[in-house]
Design a protein around this motif. Sequence first.
Motif, mmCIF file in Angstrom:
data_model
loop_
_atom_site.group_PDB
_atom_site.id
_atom_site.type_symbol
_atom_site.label_atom_id
_atom_site.label_comp_id
_atom_site.label_asym_id
_atom_site.label_seq_id
_atom_site.Cartn_x
_atom_site.Cartn_y
_atom_site.Cartn_z
ATOM 1 N N ALA A 76 97.572 60.059 53.470
ATOM 2 C CA ALA A 76 96.599 59.408 54.352
ATOM 3 C C ALA A 76 96.021 60.347 55.406
ATOM 4 O O ALA A 76 95.034 60.011 56.046
ATOM 5 C CB ALA A 76 97.268 58.226 55.051
ATOM 6 N N THR A 97 95.251 47.546 58.235
ATOM 7 C CA THR A 97 95.520 48.552 57.202
ATOM 8 C C THR A 97 94.345 48.707 56.232
ATOM 9 O O THR A 97 94.477 49.360 55.200
ATOM 10 C CB THR A 97 96.783 48.177 56.400
ATOM 11 N N PHE A 99 97.633 53.408 57.980
ATOM 12 C CA PHE A 99 97.790 53.378 56.518
ATOM 13 C C PHE A 99 99.038 52.601 56.131
ATOM 14 O O PHE A 99 99.292 52.371 54.961
ATOM 15 C CB PHE A 99 97.816 54.801 55.948
ATOM 16 N N ILE A 103 91.073 50.098 54.555
ATOM 17 C CA ILE A 103 90.437 51.416 54.518
ATOM 18 C C ILE A 103 88.987 51.217 54.957
ATOM 19 O O ILE A 103 88.286 50.344 54.448
ATOM 20 C CB ILE A 103 90.504 52.029 53.109
#
Lengths: 209, 59
Positions: free
Chosen positions: A116, A85, A8, A87
């Motif tokens: 996260a 990074t 994250f 998602i």
Amino acid sequence: MLVLFHSFKGGVGVSTVAANIALSLARFHQKVAIADLTRQQSLNFHIGIQEEDIPFLSSDNIEELYNASKEFEEDGGIVIADIGTEIAHHTIPEENILNISIISPNAGCMALFPEAFDKKHYYIINNENERYNFSRAASQFVQDMVQDNLIGIIRQDEAVNEALGKLQPLNLYQPESAALKDFNHCAHQLLRMIGINTSLHVGEVADAS
Amino acid sequence: MSKKNILPQDVNNLLKDISQPDFSYRVYDNRNPVEWHNWPLLEKAADYIAWKHKQNVNI
């Protein structure tokens, strides 16, 4: 098995960990392939200087990668993907993938951690330094929060950086490196999680050869 | 403090019976839950996670 490595927060060493675990798996005589879904495309830099021949699967998103990796997985192959990074939004059933989040025990990463934190993810702590007070406390904190979802801890080790600088494989540049042992340990633990039993000792013997 | 308490966790792990088939492979059992409470950032993070858990926010 498709294993997604992400974080994250940027700069925690996702590519480094993903590449070195893929290399450890290859040294454990596992069938392994890599994929890089990040913009940096730095995974190849880590793999490129190694002796192990690891195939590279090219794809633009996780669904595409999942379909591309199915055939590879049928023979017990493991696909290691660096998604950086990003998602991971996808429609793949959860049981077919393993999400591994890389965490660095520093204040910036800890500030983002509660938001996260996902109980369904597995975690690897990267760049831990026992001698630094906050690093040690943050590592303990993460271990307390994620508990059995912790795969392992990679100790801070300049040998990783130096080996890359020398354009040499870490296992040849510094075979006694602490980080190398930790990467091997994480790879071994990963194999146990996906039901492949192998001896860590066999891997180490293979390293020396 | 008793002698047992000052024994490092790593040594405690060594004393466990590793021949048991269900022995947990985890070797990172050196957690000291006291130390991170000294850091307000980590305390706040823990409180936030506990709050999310209580609110049944999907974590």
